[in-house]
Design a protein around this motif. Structure first.
Motif, mmCIF file in Angstrom:
data_model
loop_
_atom_site.group_PDB
_atom_site.id
_atom_site.type_symbol
_atom_site.label_atom_id
_atom_site.label_comp_id
_atom_site.label_asym_id
_atom_site.label_seq_id
_atom_site.Cartn_x
_atom_site.Cartn_y
_atom_site.Cartn_z
ATOM 1 N N ALA A 174 -16.762 -21.737 43.978
ATOM 2 C CA ALA A 174 -15.706 -20.666 44.015
ATOM 3 C C ALA A 174 -16.658 -19.426 42.904
ATOM 4 O O ALA A 174 -17.043 -19.974 42.055
ATOM 5 N N ALA A 175 -16.518 -18.403 43.397
ATOM 6 C CA ALA A 175 -17.188 -17.205 42.442
ATOM 7 C C ALA A 175 -16.588 -15.863 42.617
ATOM 8 O O ALA A 175 -15.875 -15.726 43.631
ATOM 9 N N GLY A 209 -17.500 -27.830 39.262
ATOM 10 C CA GLY A 209 -16.738 -28.011 38.016
ATOM 11 C C GLY A 209 -17.418 -27.190 36.954
ATOM 12 O O GLY A 209 -16.663 -27.348 35.679
ATOM 13 N N LYS A 210 -18.354 -26.665 36.891
ATOM 14 C CA LYS A 210 -19.100 -25.924 35.925
ATOM 15 C C LYS A 210 -18.755 -24.437 36.004
ATOM 16 O O LYS A 210 -19.296 -23.855 37.068
ATOM 17 N N LEU A 211 -18.314 -23.837 35.151
ATOM 18 C CA LEU A 211 -18.090 -22.390 34.936
ATOM 19 C C LEU A 211 -19.466 -21.557 34.281
ATOM 20 O O LEU A 211 -19.856 -21.977 33.389
ATOM 21 N N SER A 250 -21.889 -10.008 33.004
ATOM 22 C CA SER A 250 -20.977 -10.615 32.323
ATOM 23 C C SER A 250 -21.312 -11.585 31.073
ATOM 24 O O SER A 250 -20.442 -11.880 30.375
ATOM 25 N N SER A 251 -22.377 -12.218 31.597
ATOM 26 C CA SER A 251 -22.727 -13.318 30.738
ATOM 27 C C SER A 251 -23.036 -12.710 29.279
ATOM 28 O O SER A 251 -23.007 -13.723 28.460
ATOM 29 N N LEU A 304 -13.591 -21.988 29.131
ATOM 30 C CA LEU A 304 -14.062 -22.926 30.215
ATOM 31 C C LEU A 304 -15.337 -22.779 30.378
ATOM 32 O O LEU A 304 -16.049 -23.870 30.958
ATOM 33 N N ALA A 305 -16.270 -21.706 29.972
ATOM 34 C CA ALA A 305 -17.804 -21.924 29.979
ATOM 35 C C ALA A 305 -18.254 -22.930 29.180
ATOM 36 O O ALA A 305 -19.609 -23.358 29.690
ATOM 37 N N GLN A 306 -17.540 -23.233 28.260
ATOM 38 C CA GLN A 306 -18.137 -24.463 27.277
ATOM 39 C C GLN A 306 -17.865 -25.682 27.816
ATOM 40 O O GLN A 306 -18.574 -26.772 27.514
ATOM 41 N N LEU A 307 -16.934 -25.930 28.651
ATOM 42 C CA LEU A 307 -16.797 -27.341 29.364
ATOM 43 C C LEU A 307 -17.713 -28.038 30.169
ATOM 44 O O LEU A 307 -18.606 -27.202 30.715
#
Ligand SMILES: Cc1ncc(C[n+]2csc(CCOP(=O)(O)OP(=O)(O)O)c2C)c(N)n1
Ligand code: SF4
Ligand SMILES: [Mg+2]
Lengths: 314, 103, 393
Positions: free
Chosen positions: A189-190, A256-258, A264-265, A311-314
């Motif tokens: 999803a994006a 599963g990886k954001l 935006s990064s 979330l991005a760190q998960l």
């Protein structure tokens, strides 16, 4: 995302969305449609929900679509697409499908996705149909004349959230549709924006290819001239500012990886984001906002970025 | 013009002619008309990229502009241009001018 | 002359299982599955067929009946042979798509074991659901036995695919859907020969792209609605022909309506569905024993309405009653079939006493004695009136 197109030179040239349609001059969704159709290529079936795109592109006896296209109703485009996908599967198995590897793509507005179509979307995602669902988000029910939806941002003017003396604009926050979609554990999803076409087409193509595995989802930000009350030449500029101010972050959820995408990064660091005001001030729907209300929106946005960062760190 | 009778129409309101909105020229929507000044165009493709109508055509060829040679030229298909001006707004060199349509 | 095929066998089946066996025989490609009593056992049986590899179909386990019908609309538009089933609240929820399916001219077949509509909630049988869908442009059959259900589902595919309209096969919920009868099943290969896949005028296929479901302005909309009206009317003949052809091939046919002892009947009950028909027949027998020339007419094809057949069947009667198992609130006559027949007779200049009887609502027991009373009423006090029977008033 896979990099199918590295520079603008690599982009597909053939136009698969005919002009002459009745979308407003400067419509953000029109830019999205042009690039969606070019990128998915001709071997795809499109299921479209009722809304601006549908009514402006299919005025009988004319159609802007060059794909096989079906519109059934407002709330069920995911169910219709589920049926198309299942039919292709079954007919292939029985040797009765002659078009090869045909993809199935949904195109639906925010009303048709966040609100009335949420149930059928959830069903389609849960059943894991190989369908790419594309939400073009203009943050209100535009086709019926700018009424608030679950996607309309807080304080925005719409005809059902007017700026009155007692209440000014929408009272509630925008729904987190990406959170809802990714909770279905879809492969991909994006978010994407009509201002960042290269990013958008690579996401479209990636999402399309991942439909081999299951349902994929794209949330495309598509400014609306009359609905947001801005001059029609500003569509791309506003879409770009939405990203640059951090209001609409570009990111993808890949198995599963954001991952945040450029620019935006860089925006986890708030100082890299442009002031939100620059985005808000171009639009009449926010013209009534007080400094205090802007500060409140900014605070909420900061919290959202903090959440995205986690979330991005998960 | 007399419209077809019920029995002459495809069933179910199906439109069997893809891309047929092309019959509907939207040039009349314009109040402002974009004009590309080719001498200022650096071939960045942004107008082509962002045009909501897909009305900016890429013409291949050899084009001498000042002391530069290009293999492409951007041209507006005025039949469908609605005059939104996104191209002019996005053009980094301001090579596109929005000029009023003759009334 | 076609040969009546020999490789048939008999199974003890409920009405719902008869539906499932017919769907299997039809080699359906896509099935949308959603539970609701009393429909559920159809999709359970079909799921079993698929799980056992006996049926090569895609099951879509939708999250609602609205999506069930939407999914089969999509699948049918893509060229698949499709099936779904629902009852009561499910049919109500899907109502929006009923209109769209017929307007898009898609040959969907749907079974509807009929059930009362909320509120209060009732899982029992009447025809409130089916009757509320009667003007949505679908072909509507109402079957009266498990055998007829089986045969009608197969016929429905042939008819629907010939006229490009969806077909609903309704029957009594519970009273038929859940009761077991011996059902003669056809050889599946024969059924498939009876149901060749006709080339559909338009499907969603990238090789021949078309746009389906556009926006039609006042200059165009009416023509498509007119097309639909004509197509459904013309279905009458197709349904009749297909039934006759089916009879030739499989040895069973039903006509568009069924009559019982109508040849010399002076008083008749017109109705639909298995329970009402069965009891009316029993009452007619009693009435005849007691000297009244009683008969029964059962509507099998309800849409398109077989007007002339019905008028002919009632030609000789002095008075008749129409037994409806649904209520149209606030209508000049509350029984939907009664109103249809009144309209038909008005148009064709037939004027006779006709009583509209509402009964069997929410599966209120319809006693044979009640039916007998209808004949007595017709004989003793022929009139035009709507009577609510079996209710405490
Ligand atoms: C069941 C149903 N309810 C309401 C409508 C009316 N309606 C048609 S389009 C639309 C708005 C669509 O909004 P959105 O999905 O955001 O698309 P947009 O028009 O903004 O592009 C509404 C409310 C409808 N067609 N069907
Ligand atoms: S109202 Fe908005 S979304 Fe609809 S066509 Fe116009 S600009 Fe596009
Ligand atoms: Mg919208």
């Amino acid at each position: 995302m896979k990099l199918y197109y590295k520079t603008l030179k690599d982009l597909p040239r053939e136009e698969l969305f005919a002009p002459g349609h009745r979308m407003c001059a400067g419509c953000g969704a029109a830019i999205a449609m042009r690039w969606i159709t070019k990128t998915i290529g001709p071997n795809a079936v499109i299921a479209n929900a009722t809304g601006c795109v549908e009514v402006t592109t299919t005025p009988y006896p004319e159609t802007a679509w060059m794909h096989p296209y079906i519109h059934v109703a407002f709330e069920n485009s995911a169910a219709v697409a589920s049926g198309v996908e299942a039919a292709i599967k079954a007919l292939k198995r029985k040797g009765m499908w002659d078009a090869g590897d045909t993809k199935v793509v949904v195109i639906a507005g925010d009303g048709g996705t966040y609100d009335i179509g949420l149930q059928s979307l959830s069903g389609m995602l849960e059943r894991r149909h190989g369908v790419l669902y594309i939400l073009y988000d203009n943050e209100a029910y535009m086709n019926t004349g700018i009424q608030r939806s679950g996607s309309t941002p807080k304080y925005a003017w719409t005809t059902t959230t007017p700026v009155g003396t007692a209440v000014k604009g929408k009272i509630q926050w925008k729904k987190d549709i990406m959170g809802i979609v990714t909770a279905h554990r879809v492969p991909y999803a994006a978010t994407a924006s009509v201002a960042y076409i290269l990013d958008m087409v690579n996401k479209i193509k990636t999402a399309l290819e991942y439909t081999e595995e299951g349902p994929t989802f794209l949330h495309i930000y598509a400014p609306c001239v009359p609905g947001w009350r801005y001059p029609e030449n500003k569509t791309v500029e506003i879409a770009r500012l939405a990203v640059e101010t951090g209001y609409f972050p570009l990111y993808e959820w890949d198995h599963g990886k954001l991952k945040l995408n450029p620019p935006s990064s860089n925006h986890l660091d708030k100082s890299k984001r442009k002031p939100l005001k620059e985005y808000l001030k171009l639009q009449g729907r926010f013209a009534h906002l007080t400094e205090q209300e802007i500060a409140e929106i900014e605070k909420e946005l900061d919290a959202y970025w903090e959440y995205l960062g986690k979330l991005a760190q998960l | 013009m007399s419209l077809p009778k019920a029995a002459e129409l495809p069933i179910g309101a199906v439109i069997p002619e893809p891309g047929s909105t092309r019959r509907n020229k939207t040039a009349g929507w314009r109040t402002l008309k974009p004009v590309i000044h080719d001498d200022k165009c650096i071939r960045c493709q942004l107008c082509w990229l962002y045009c909501p109508e897909g009305t900016i055509a890429e013409r291949k060829g050899v084009f001498q502009v000042g002391n530069r040679t290009y293999d492409v030229k951007y041209e507006i298909v005025y039949d469908y241009c609605k005059g939104c001006g996104i191209c002019a707004n996005e053009c980094p060199t301001k090579a596109i001018e929005m000029v009023p349509e003759a009334p | 002359m076609m040969q009546i095929q020999k490789t048939r066998w008999v199974e003890a089946l409920t009405g719902n299982y008869a539906t499932a066996y017919a769907v299997k025989a039809a080699d359906v490609d896509v099935i949308a599955v959603y539970p609701i009593t009393p429909q559920t056992t159809i999709v359970e049986k079909l799921s079993e067929f698929v799980a056992n590899g006996e049926l090569n179909a895609e099951l879509i386990h939708v999250e609602s009946e609205h999506s069930a019908l939407s999914a089969v609309v999509g699948a049918s538009a893509a060229g698949a042979r499709v099936f779904t089933a629902t009852s009561s609240q499910g049919l109500e929820l899907a109502h929006e798509i009923l209109h769209i399916a017929s307007a898009m001219r898609l040959p969907i077949v749907m079974a509807v074991p009929a059930r009362a509509i909320s509120a209060p909630i009732s899982i029992h049988n009447d025809y409130g659901d089916v009757m509320n869908a009667r003007d949505t442009g679908w072909i509507i059959y109402i079957a009266a036995s498990a055998q007829e259900v089986y045969d009608t589902i197969i016929q429905a595919y042939r008819v629907a695919e010939s006229v490009n309209l969806p077909a609903m096969v309704a029957y009594d919920g519970f009273l038929l859907s859940h009761t077991v009868e011996p059902v003669e099943l056809n050889d599946e290969e024969e059924v498939r020969r009876f149901l060749p896949r006709p080339v559909r005028p338009y499907t969603l296929n990238p090789k021949r792209p078309v746009t389906m479901g556009p926006l039609a302005s006042p200059d165009w909309y009416y023509e498509f609605k007119y097309q639909q009206a004509v197509a459904l009317k013309e279905t009458y003949k197709v349904a009749k022909d297909v039934d006759a052809l089916y009879g030739e091939k499989f040895g069973r046919s039903y006509g568009v309506l069924e009559t019982y002892k109508m040849e010399d009947a002076e008083y008749a009950i017109v109705t639909y569905g298995g329970a009402a028909f069965g009891n009316a027949k029993a009452a007619a027998d009693i009435a005849r024993e007691r000297g009244t020339a009683a008969g029964v007419v059962r509507m099998r094809l309800y849409r398109p309405f077989p007007t002339m057949d019905l008028l002919k069947a009632l030609e000789g009667v002095k008075a008749f009653a129409v037994l409806d198992r649904a209520i149209m609130f606030g209508s000049p006559a509350e029984g939907p079939l009664y109103k249809d027949i009144a309209t038909a007779m008005f148009i064709h200049g037939v004027d006779k006493p006709a009583v509209g009887v509402i009964h069997g609502i929410g599966q209120r027991t319809m006693y044979v004695e009640d039916m007998y009373k209808i004949y007595t009423m017709l004989r003793e006090n022929p009139r035009k009136e709507v009577v609510f029977m079996g209710v405490r008033i």
